[in-house]
Scaffold this motif. Structure first.
Motif, PDB file in Angstrom:
ATOM      1  N   PHE A   4     -20.460  29.124 -36.825  1.00  0.00           N
ATOM      2  CA  PHE A   4     -21.683  28.349 -36.641  1.00  0.00           C
ATOM      3  C   PHE A   4     -22.898  29.273 -36.555  1.00  0.00           C
ATOM      4  O   PHE A   4     -23.916  29.054 -37.201  1.00  0.00           O
ATOM      5  CB  PHE A   4     -21.546  27.521 -35.357  1.00  0.00           C
ATOM      6  N   GLN A   5     -22.738  30.295 -35.756  1.00  0.00           N
ATOM      7  CA  GLN A   5     -23.873  31.174 -35.524  1.00  0.00           C
ATOM      8  C   GLN A   5     -24.288  31.913 -36.792  1.00  0.00           C
ATOM      9  O   GLN A   5     -25.460  32.035 -37.089  1.00  0.00           O
ATOM     10  CB  GLN A   5     -23.507  32.173 -34.433  1.00  0.00           C
ATOM     11  N   ASN A  19     -32.728  30.365 -31.348  1.00  0.00           N
ATOM     12  CA  ASN A  19     -31.590  31.015 -31.982  1.00  0.00           C
ATOM     13  C   ASN A  19     -31.957  31.868 -33.175  1.00  0.00           C
ATOM     14  O   ASN A  19     -31.099  32.466 -33.794  1.00  0.00           O
ATOM     15  CB  ASN A  19     -30.555  29.972 -32.379  1.00  0.00           C
ATOM     16  N   LYS A  20     -33.249  31.897 -33.527  1.00  0.00           N
ATOM     17  CA  LYS A  20     -33.632  32.804 -34.609  1.00  0.00           C
ATOM     18  C   LYS A  20     -33.332  34.231 -34.206  1.00  0.00           C
ATOM     19  O   LYS A  20     -33.067  35.080 -35.035  1.00  0.00           O
ATOM     20  CB  LYS A  20     -35.129  32.681 -34.880  1.00  0.00           C
ATOM     21  N   ASN A  21     -33.447  34.463 -32.907  1.00  0.00           N
ATOM     22  CA  ASN A  21     -33.161  35.790 -32.381  1.00  0.00           C
ATOM     23  C   ASN A  21     -31.645  35.965 -32.247  1.00  0.00           C
ATOM     24  O   ASN A  21     -30.989  35.238 -31.511  1.00  0.00           O
ATOM     25  CB  ASN A  21     -33.833  35.926 -31.023  1.00  0.00           C
ATOM     26  N   THR A  22     -31.111  36.909 -32.985  1.00  0.00           N
ATOM     27  CA  THR A  22     -29.663  37.088 -33.002  1.00  0.00           C
ATOM     28  C   THR A  22     -29.108  37.407 -31.621  1.00  0.00           C
ATOM     29  O   THR A  22     -28.036  36.942 -31.256  1.00  0.00           O
ATOM     30  CB  THR A  22     -29.287  38.204 -33.978  1.00  0.00           C
ATOM     31  N   TYR A  59     -24.686  26.542 -23.766  1.00  0.00           N
ATOM     32  CA  TYR A  59     -24.671  27.236 -25.060  1.00  0.00           C
ATOM     33  C   TYR A  59     -25.892  26.854 -25.890  1.00  0.00           C
ATOM     34  O   TYR A  59     -26.607  27.691 -26.429  1.00  0.00           O
ATOM     35  CB  TYR A  59     -23.383  26.888 -25.806  1.00  0.00           C
ATOM     36  N   PHE A  83     -20.545  30.814 -23.721  1.00  0.00           N
ATOM     37  CA  PHE A  83     -19.588  29.760 -24.005  1.00  0.00           C
ATOM     38  C   PHE A  83     -18.164  30.298 -23.970  1.00  0.00           C
ATOM     39  O   PHE A  83     -17.260  29.686 -23.401  1.00  0.00           O
ATOM     40  CB  PHE A  83     -19.885  29.153 -25.377  1.00  0.00           C
ATOM     41  N   ILE A  84     -17.990  31.471 -24.563  1.00  0.00           N
ATOM     42  CA  ILE A  84     -16.625  31.990 -24.664  1.00  0.00           C
ATOM     43  C   ILE A  84     -16.096  32.422 -23.311  1.00  0.00           C
ATOM     44  O   ILE A  84     -14.956  32.131 -22.946  1.00  0.00           O
ATOM     45  CB  ILE A  84     -16.586  33.142 -25.683  1.00  0.00           C
ATOM     46  N   TYR A 119     -27.481  29.867 -37.063  1.00  0.00           N
ATOM     47  CA  TYR A 119     -28.402  30.580 -36.177  1.00  0.00           C
ATOM     48  C   TYR A 119     -28.847  31.895 -36.798  1.00  0.00           C
ATOM     49  O   TYR A 119     -28.434  32.264 -37.882  1.00  0.00           O
ATOM     50  CB  TYR A 119     -27.718  30.854 -34.834  1.00  0.00           C
ATOM     51  N   GLY A 120     -29.647  32.585 -36.036  1.00  0.00           N
ATOM     52  CA  GLY A 120     -30.116  33.874 -36.498  1.00  0.00           C
ATOM     53  C   GLY A 120     -31.310  33.713 -37.421  1.00  0.00           C
ATOM     54  O   GLY A 120     -31.734  32.597 -37.729  1.00  0.00           O
ATOM     55  N   ARG A 155     -23.315  32.549 -27.296  1.00  0.00           N
ATOM     56  CA  ARG A 155     -21.901  32.543 -27.653  1.00  0.00           C
ATOM     57  C   ARG A 155     -21.066  33.193 -26.552  1.00  0.00           C
ATOM     58  O   ARG A 155     -20.002  32.711 -26.174  1.00  0.00           O
ATOM     59  CB  ARG A 155     -21.706  33.284 -28.964  1.00  0.00           C
ATOM     60  N   ALA A 187     -28.721  34.262 -29.694  1.00  0.00           N
ATOM     61  CA  ALA A 187     -27.572  33.504 -30.182  1.00  0.00           C
ATOM     62  C   ALA A 187     -26.277  34.139 -29.687  1.00  0.00           C
ATOM     63  O   ALA A 187     -25.333  33.454 -29.289  1.00  0.00           O
ATOM     64  CB  ALA A 187     -27.587  33.433 -31.702  1.00  0.00           C
ATOM     65  N   LEU A 240     -17.580  29.351 -33.224  1.00  0.00           N
ATOM     66  CA  LEU A 240     -18.976  29.613 -32.877  1.00  0.00           C
ATOM     67  C   LEU A 240     -19.548  30.744 -33.722  1.00  0.00           C
ATOM     68  O   LEU A 240     -20.719  30.732 -34.067  1.00  0.00           O
ATOM     69  CB  LEU A 240     -19.105  29.957 -31.388  1.00  0.00           C
ATOM     70  N   ARG A 241     -18.681  31.693 -34.057  1.00  0.00           N
ATOM     71  CA  ARG A 241     -19.140  32.751 -34.943  1.00  0.00           C
ATOM     72  C   ARG A 241     -19.547  32.154 -36.287  1.00  0.00           C
ATOM     73  O   ARG A 241     -20.597  32.461 -36.847  1.00  0.00           O
ATOM     74  CB  ARG A 241     -18.024  33.777 -35.132  1.00  0.00           C
TER      75      ARG A 241
END
Lengths: 480, 114, 461, 643
Positions: A421-422, D155-158, D148, D168-169, A426-427, D165, D161, A418-419
């Protein structure tokens, strides 16, 4: 004969491709070969249950030495050959659309690898197995060297020498076996192997184990892998991670299990512990990797560790899981490396620290990536889950503590994937990722089949498990 | 020694036992080897080698006459003939080297190393 | 038997022809002679027996081995084409010498009498002393030549002493007489033993087994490459078969004793050869040390000494010849293309970027190196497999393991030139003369063919 | 196909259409497809309910995983429990779909959003409809994935996001426990099918060790999914997702799957009182922890999030005292009023142009009346004022707790006091007093479109009357829910004599009810006194100090986790990667190479020299060889000569 043609078609086509220059022609040849191979395989698949005699090819090779050129397909081989045929077709498709020089030769070498792999997975004679086992590496080595850029030579050489070193120990074992049995036939060795003196049994076990654990690799013989996977060009990496590493697991199942049962009884637990240690260790390392290919490499290594552990539990579940996971991981790894390559081609970067926000300009890529990623984090209804579920169960049944430790990898897997992916998708987007274009038909032609396989085998795993069951049930060395 | 075959042994061996010939030849041979080892002059080394060959010749003749078998003596002729050929080639090589570096001291020949 | 006569005559003829025929046509003539010699050998096919007053033996398998020698000579000659025309004033002399050397080798392969062994060895050696120094103005060549000569002559002396002792113990030069010493007196046995050891040492020197290998690297490096190739293949083949004949006919009943020290020598050869080669950067020196380890492997067959050993050795030498000659051949072409201080560059880096300059040569080199290192589906794998299997049947497990570990080490240096070929140095492409090209193709093709179907040759024995 | 199989099929189809057709399907069609799929699914549930005859129906689609003796079917099981859950899921789900049609209409990812929602419905339906634990696990992980995707929707906003995560984890950690539970079940029972497992479980004794292990492992799964201590910190962060998501996933449905799972496995839990005790205490602790943190939060959604955590704690508390039905009852009522509150909050946020801080609100009552009224309904319901639905379910739990353990009951009561307090605090600060936001916000204030208010009204109605399905016994009305569900507990009844026995007499129960209502009323009055005039606005973040700050900062639990788990693993990862792998293991491997190289250099040295040294070495070799082979035989010969 069918098996022979599966072996010989890519061999001949590969040699032909090495000698032509025209890219278009080369592409169409490789396409035709892919289609023929898949067709032949499908036919072989259909006759597997009723007319398995068609699948065998047996001719004396070295009559003085009772070494035979004997290819055949049983449940396990069928699955592995199928994996090879389909995956190589996908890789060929992928390569054609990437920007590599001298595509015909590259395609040719890949086809040669395919031939060797089909040989490995269908060999019924230990020497034949050994030859193909070694030989499969040569074209990959060449690919890694010729298309790998400046610093790959040293790294691929390390991989080459390390793995060959390992397989030489397999050769020692085989020569010893052969001297005692005077035949290379795997089936007949299985029967006589229990009569060997203890020393030979020991050498056999360790020699074979070393060979396969370097190939897979199992902790702590893995250090060639991260460099080799990350520095090699993508075609080589795909072959290595998707198919060549499977030779190690296949060897464990096909050779080590029946040949050295006493060794596994004695030392199996240690190996399982090592394998699981590698699994956790690799997963943890992957968490902080910033280089995409290195991250996938460590993840790949971790997955292989679980396969080894599961096989050595000597349980039906473990074996079935490992066999299934070989297929699953093959597709997932190839998919991930291909996506890594796409990302690199589009952005010129493989570093997670410089990427981000790609989903805004490449939604299609995001979706494809997501599905493959879900496969590799073992989400239910994707292919990764079935294998991982069965393998974890096997390891858990073997020893609860080891099983739970192995289970941690499921968590860590989610963390690093996921890291990954993100940090790519993302971001906020930046200068590099804002102007990329989404993937097109060319890429989709590669990724869609992978995605279909990921989902199809995840929803209907019995497609594969049914075939492997016939093999596993006949293995006869399993704990009940 | 060799009592069993004493009736066939030529007269000379009645006075000098075979073992003396063998010892002499061995000593000569050893002197040759030592010469080869300690001298630096190519020609002298070469002479030492010739000494070794002649020790062998002596040995062969001794055995030959002790055995009353002509083969050994024939072999000696072969050795002499071949040694002559060797001398021809060897001296040619030495001359060639002398032309190039004006010396035949083999300790100075050490350009070949890995 | 006939090839010996053919080459003795043709060698002389060659010397005369050198005076009257143009340089260009000498090579075809040479090749023709060699071919005639090769074919003439088969006149004796299915006519086994002892000839020339029990001096030489003829049998089908020996004809095959002799063919290997002649074939090696043909291949080396094939490589020499352009080189001899350009660089050497009187190529006929060298062709003649090569033919004489072949005569010596052929005699050594089939001798039945120790006199013939000596004569054969000397014919071979003297010719090679000259060939090693053939580049008269090159100091390295001079050095190689004198070293080879002095040490060769020294070894001949050792060998002769051994033969003399052998004669003293058995009363005969016939190789079969060895067993008669068994009925002799204990003192005779000492002579016999000294004889055995000295004969072994004399020949082990020639095959460059450790610790009698010291000359090898220097001589290989200093000699003109073409003759190095010749030396590496033909001498090894001739001597290993000479050793084989002695081991089987003369010394076999003492097997238990000499196998003990021979196996140590084999181990030493493998270790020293492979280990030293790792650190070398001169391609010829690498191959020299490689040849030391290969000698070790060949000697394994003497340890095995079973029914199959002869065939195994035959296969080994043939495979070795193909691989070595193609390796040297590529090197010859490449190094002559790139001069350093007016001399061919012999460093490994001469191969840099070869794959881009001439991919065919690179592939041939690759096949050659793979074969030498014993990677499967090249003939080199089978040859190693055969001899290791031979040794292992006698229970020498440790030598089997050592051999395989050393194979792994050998990968390191065999892959040095291969890795260099993939380097990206840009340079113009290399052209190769037709005959040399054909030779190299044949070598590479045969290496692969024998790797896939070893029985093509192995089955003949 | 049977209607049962159609229930998950419609959302799946909806997902595929909206997913694959994303960007190609016109914006007006998207919500119709999405909501339609949900509605059709609801209709199927209704049909299935009407056809349902009281016995569990198992529909096997195909064999999913067959390995050795283990055969896991892809099968659905329709019984009372799954029906109840399906009604909640599809019913509330449909309303939220409808709401989203308005709420998300300006978002560029409109189609994607509906696709995700449908996928979520599909997973959730699998979770509750599966006929064995592995199908439940599919849904279990599937809803985690959707969670998730939806938390990370923007998700543009870190930060968003990251929140996704984290969710999910953390869920994965719980899932590992679930997985272990599944393994243990296979080991123990040889199957995963509910009916078989529960049948075989009847043969076990209370307190059996393996059952303890199984139930504990499964509960670890529930901790993750239902945000219990210690795996609760993801849920407040999950508020990063769009508000309908918070309502659907993080209030009404997904987070209650832990409760569903325990109710589903009630036989096993009834066999293991120790686990139940543990569950109860964890639930209680979570309820209190969530409530205390909720007291000081200023983000409207955060308050609701902690309230959810707290309410989930109550549910587990109920389960822990074997009041399975009561727990489930609270799930249902909570689904109504918490969805209502979230959607109401969404409506407020919508009106506030995206601002979520209640310190910037105030005086909204007249501006957005429907929202305000419905929000008030929700607030009353959650505070436990009769006759609103929350009262009945919560009171039932409290009654059972009282019987089980008086200390627990008093703590739970404290929790419910806090609940009523912070909820009314939220209400007063938001809707009373004067507007404190910017002018643009004030200008922009408006009531939401009808697609948003309609669900609010429906949910408000449900929040009011929802309690009717489970009147307390003393009211002499039938407890419909209990009656309906009773077949589910057949197993529990047979294995645990304690199950379902109530000793409280009617007068005590009246008193209990009275006490809890009183407590709630006091809390409301207290809240009114503090915030009712709208003047007493919570201070800024900096002004807080002491315990208040600790609570406001969520007891620094996130920081604790960072320091105990995240950072050490990161360091370990770097250490393993850079030191162990690169330096140590690879160092050894390379060391072997270097060793060979060094050995080679040494060996080479002795082989470089002049002719004399070569000859010398050779001679030494000869002598050694002679010695080695001759000395023994010489010795032998001498011996024979001497003889």
């Amino acid at each position: 004969m069918l098996t022979l043609s599966l072996f010989i078609i890519p061999l001949i086509a590969g040699l032909v491709l090495l000698n032509i220059k025209n890219k278009g022609l080369a592409s169409s040849i490789s396409l035709v070969v892919s289609i023929i191979q898949i067709a032949v395989f499908v036919y072989a698949f259909s006759v597997f249950k009723d007319k398995s005699a068609l699948l065998s090819f047996d001719k004396p090779w070295l009559s003085d030495f009772a070494i035979r050129f004997h290819l055949g397909l049983d449940g396990l081989s069928l699955i592995m050959v199928g994996l090879t045929v389909v995956l190589v077709s996908i890789i060929l498709l992928a390569i054609k659309n990437l920007n590599y020089e001298n595509i015909p030769k590259l395609l040719g070498l890949i086809l040669l690898t395919e031939a060797a792999l089909v040989g490995v997975f269908s060999a019924k004679d230990i020497f034949l197995f050994y030859f193909f086992f070694e030989l499969a590496l040569v074209p990959v080595y060449l690919i890694a060297n010729l298309w790998g850029g400046e610093n790959s030579s040293k790294i691929t050489f390390k991989m080459f020498i390390y793995t060959v070193f390992g397989s030489l120990f397999m050769l020692i074992s085989f020569v010893l076996l052969y001297m005692r049995g005077q035949s290379g036939d795997i089936e007949s060795i299985k029967v006589t192997v229990s009569l060997l003196p203890n020393l030979i049994k020991q050498i056999l076990f360790w020699g074979l184990l070393l060979a396969f654990s370097i190939k897979m690799p199992i902790f702590p013989f893995h250090t060639w892998l991260p460099d080799a996977y990350s520095k090699s060009p993508t075609p080589a990496t795909m072959l290595l991670s998707g198919l060549l590493s499977k030779m190690g697991v296949y060897g464990l199942i096909r050779i080590l299990l029946p040949f050295a049962p006493s060794g596994i009884q004695l030392y199996g637990e240690i190996i399982i512990i090592l394998a699981v240690a590698g699994l956790v260790y690799g997963s943890i390392i992957a968490i902080k990797q910033n280089e995409i290919k290195r991250l996938i490499a460590y993840s790949s290594f971790a997955h292989m560790g679980l396969m080894a552990g599961a096989v050595l539990t000597l349980s039906v579940t473990g074996l079935q899981g490992a066999i299934f996971q070989m297929v699953a991981h093959g597709f997932n790894a190839v998919g991930l490396f291909y996506i890594a390559k796409i990302i690199f081609d589009k952005t010129g970067s493989r570093s997670l620290t410089t990427l981000g926000g790609m989903t805004q300009s490449a939604p299609l890529l995001t979706v494809m990536f997501m599905v493959v990623l879900l496969g590799s984090v073992a989400l239910p209804l994707t292919n990764g889950f079935v294998g991982e579920f069965l393998m974890l169960k096997a390891v858990f049944d073997f020893n609860h503590v080891i099983g739970i430790l192995a289970g941690l990898s499921v968590v860590f897997g989610a963390v690093y994937m996921l890291r990954f992916f993100q940090k790519t998708m993302y971001g906020p987007s930046n200068d590099i990722t804002i102007k990329i274009t989404d993937i097109g038909t060319k890429e989709m032609m590669v990724l869609v089949p992978i995605v279909i396989v990921v989902l199809l085998t995840g929803v209907f795993p019995n497609l594969i498990l049914d075939i492997s069951a016939s093999f596993v049930n006949s293995l006869g060395v399993l704990n009940k | 020694m060799f009592e069993s075959s004493i009736d066939r042994v030529p007269d000379v061996f009645m006075q000098i036992p075979l073992v003396n010939f063998v010892l002499l030849a061995t000593m000569l041979f050893t002197i040759g080897i030592i010469g080869v080892l300690i001298r630096k002059n190519a020609i002298i080394i070469f002479m030492s080698i010739e000494l070794m060959l002649n020790a062998v010749n002596l040995l062969l003749i001794a055995f030959s006459s002790y055995r009353s078998d002509p083969n050994g003596q024939i072999f000696v002729f072969f050795i002499m003939a071949v040694a002559a050929a060797e001398v021809a080639v060897g001296l040619a090589i030495i001359v060639m080297i002398f032309r190039n570096i004006k010396t035949i001291d083999i300790s100075l020949l050490n350009r070949l190393k890995g | 038997m006939y090839p010996i006569i053919v080459f003795s005559v043709s060698g002389l003829l060659m010397l005369y022809l050198g005076l009257s025929v143009s340089k260009k046509s000498l090579l075809p003539i040479n090749l023709a002679f060699l071919l005639i010699g090769l074919l003439s050998g088969f006149i004796d096919w299915n006519a086994p027996g002892l000839y020339f007053n029990n001096m030489v033996e003829v049998s089908n398998t020996l004809i095959l081995v002799q063919s290997v020698v002649i074939l090696a000579a043909i291949l080396v000659a094939g490589l020499s084409s352009k080189l001899f025309e350009d660089a050497i004033d009187h190529p006929a002399e060298y062709y003649a010498l090569m033919q004489f050397a072949v005569v010596g080798a052929l005699i050594m392969v089939s001798f039945q009498n120790l006199i013939m062994l000596f004569v054969g060895l000397e014919i071979l050696s003297v010719a090679l002393y000259v060939l090693a120094g053939s580049d008269k103005r090159n100091l390295r060549g001079n050095e190689a030549s004198i070293k080879y000569f002095l040490m060769g002559a020294f070894a001949t002396g050792i060998l002769l002493f051994g033969i003399a002792m052998f004669y003293g113990a058995t009363g005969s030069f016939d190789i079969n007489s060895g067993s008669s010493v068994a009925n002799n007196l204990p003192e005779g046995k000492i002579f016999f033993w000294i004889g055995l050891i000295f004969i072994f040492i004399g020949l082990l020197f020639k095959i460059s087994a450790a610790p009698f290998h010291f000359w090898t690297a220097d001589v290989y490096q200093g000699s003109p490459t073409i003759f190095t190739a010749f030396m590496a293949t033909i001498v090894k083949t001739a001597v290993i078969f000479a050793l084989y004949r002695l081991a089987v006919y003369s010394f076999s009943f003492e097997y238990d004793n000499w196998s003990k020290f021979l196996v140590i020598i084999i181990g030493l050869s493998m270790i020293i050869g492979n280990l030293t080669a790792v650190y070398q950067s001169n391609f010829k020196r690498i191959l020299a040390y490689s040849s030391i380890s290969q000698a070790g492997f060949m000697l394994l067959s003497l340890i095995g000494l079973g029914e199959q050993s002869f065939g195994n050795l035959g296969f080994y030498t043939l495979s070795y010849a193909f691989a070595t000659i193609s390796g040297f051949g590529v090197f010859l072409i490449v190094s002559n293309d790139q001069l350093v201080d007016g001399r061919p560059n012999e460093n490994i880096n001469v191969f840099n970027g070869l794959f881009k300059r001439n991919p065919d040569l690179a592939v041939i080199l690759l096949i050659s190196m793979l074969s030498l290192s014993g990677i499967p589906l090249t003939s080199g794998f089978w040859s190693k497999f055969f001899v290791l299997n031979d040794a292992a049947t006698k229970g020498y497990l440790w030598i089997l393991i050592l051999g395989i570990v050393m194979s792994a080490v050998s990968l390191y240096y065999y892959f040095k030139p291969i890795r260099a070929t993939f380097g990206s140095t840009e340079s113009e492409s290399i052209t190769v003369s037709a005959i040399a090209k054909a030779t190299l193709y044949v070598c590479a093709a045969m290496t692969v063919l024998l790797g896939v179907a070893p029985n093509l040759f192995r089955g003949l024995f | 196909m049977t209607p049962i199989a159609l229930i998950p099929l419609f959302p799946l189809i909806g997902f595929l259409i909206n997913g694959i057709g994303f960007g190609k399907i016109s914006k007006s069609l998207v919500p119709i497809i999405g909501t339609g799929a949900s509605l059709l699914s609801f209709a199927c549930v209704l049909t299935a309910y009407l056809q349902f005859d009281g016995t569990p129906v198992v529909v096997t689609l195909f064999d999913w995983i067959t390995v050795g003796d283990l055969n896991i079917k892809f099968a659905f099981q329709l019984d009372q429990l799954s029906l109840i859950m399906l009604f909640v899921i599809t019913g509330v789900g449909t309303l939220i779909h409808l709401y989203s049609a308005g709420y998300m209409s300006h978002d560029e990812g409109y189609g994607k959003f509906f696709a995700y929602l449908n996928l979520f419905l599909f997973s959730m339906i699998l979770l509750v409809l599966g006929a064995n634990y592995l199908i439940m696990f599919i849904g279990w992980e599937g809803v985690g994935l959707c969670s998730y995707l939806l938390i990370g929707f923007w998700n543009k906003n870190t930060d968003y996001a990251n929140a996704a995560r984290k969710a999910f984890i953390m869920n994965r950690v719980g899932d590992l426990g679930f997985l272990v539970g599944i393994f243990l079940i296979i080991q123990t029972f040889g199957t995963l099918e509910y009916l078989e497992v529960f049948e075989k479980a009847k043969g076990f004794q209370i307190g059996d060790g393996i059952i303890l292990a199984i139930t504990f492992a499964l509960f670890v799964g529930a901790m993750g999914k239902s945000a219990q201590i210690p795996l609760f910190t993801w849920l407040p962060d999950a508020m990063a997702g769009p508000t309908p998501v918070s309502a659907l996933i993080h209030a009404a449905t997904m987070v209650t799957s832990g409760i569903y799972m325990i109710v589903r496995s009630n036989v096993l839990y009834s066999l293991s009182p120790a686990t139940l005790e543990f569950v109860a205490w964890i639930g209680l602790a979570t309820a209190l922890l969530g409530a205390t943190i909720g007291l000081f939060q200023n983000d409207i959604k955060k308050v609701l999030a902690y309230s959810t955590v707290s309410q989930l704690g109550y549910m587990f508390l109920g389960l822990g005292v074997m009041a399975y039905s009561s727990g489930l009852f609270h799930v249902i009522t909570h689904a109504f009023f918490k969805a209502l509150l979230f959607l109401g909050a969404g409506s407020v946020i919508h009106a506030m142009s995206g601002d979520q801080d209640i310190r910037n609100m105030g005086g909204l009552w007249p501006k957005i009346k429907i929202t305000a009224i419905t929000f008030l309904v929700g607030t009353i319901a959650i505070s436990g004022i009769p006759p609103f639905s929350g009262f009945f379910s919560k009171d039932e739990i409290l009654a059972h707790v009282f019987e089980h353990n008086k200390l627990m009951w008093s703590l739970a009561l404290l929790g419910s006091f806090m609940t009523a307090f912070y909820m009314f605090r939220l209400f007063f600060v938001t809707f009373k007093g004067n507007f404190r936001g910017t002018h643009e916000q004030e200008h922009h204030l408006h009531e939401s479109p009808s697609s948003m208010t309609l669900p609010l009204i429906v949910l408000a109605a449900l929040s009011i009357i929802g309690g009717a399905i489970g009147f307390p016994e003393i009211f002499h009305f039938p407890h419909k829910l209990n009656e309906f569900l009773s077949p589910i507990y057949a197993g529990s009844k047979s294995v645990n004599p304690e199950f379902g026995v109530i000793h409280i007499d009617h007068s005590t129960e009246w008193i209990l009810m009275g006490v809890s209502v009183l407590v709630a009323v006091i809390a409301i009055v207290f809240a009114y006194a503090l915030y009712g005039n709208g003047k007493n606005v919570p201070g800024s973040d900096e002004s807080m100090s002491g315990i208040k700050k600790v609570v406001y900062d969520k007891y620094y639990i996130d920081e604790l986790y960072n320091n105990v788990f995240v950072n050490p693993i990161s360091s370990l990862s770097k250490f393993f990667g850079n030191v162990i792998d690169n330096k140590f293991i690879d160092g050894i491997v390379n060391g072997v190479g270097t060793l060979v190289n060094q050995a080679s250099a040494q060996v080479k040295k002795i082989q470089v020299g002049g002719t004399s040294s070569y000859l010398l070495f050779m001679t030494i070799g000869i002598i050694l060889l002679l010695g080695y082979s001759l000395v023994p035989s010489l010795f032998e010969s001498l011996k024979s000569i001497i003889k």
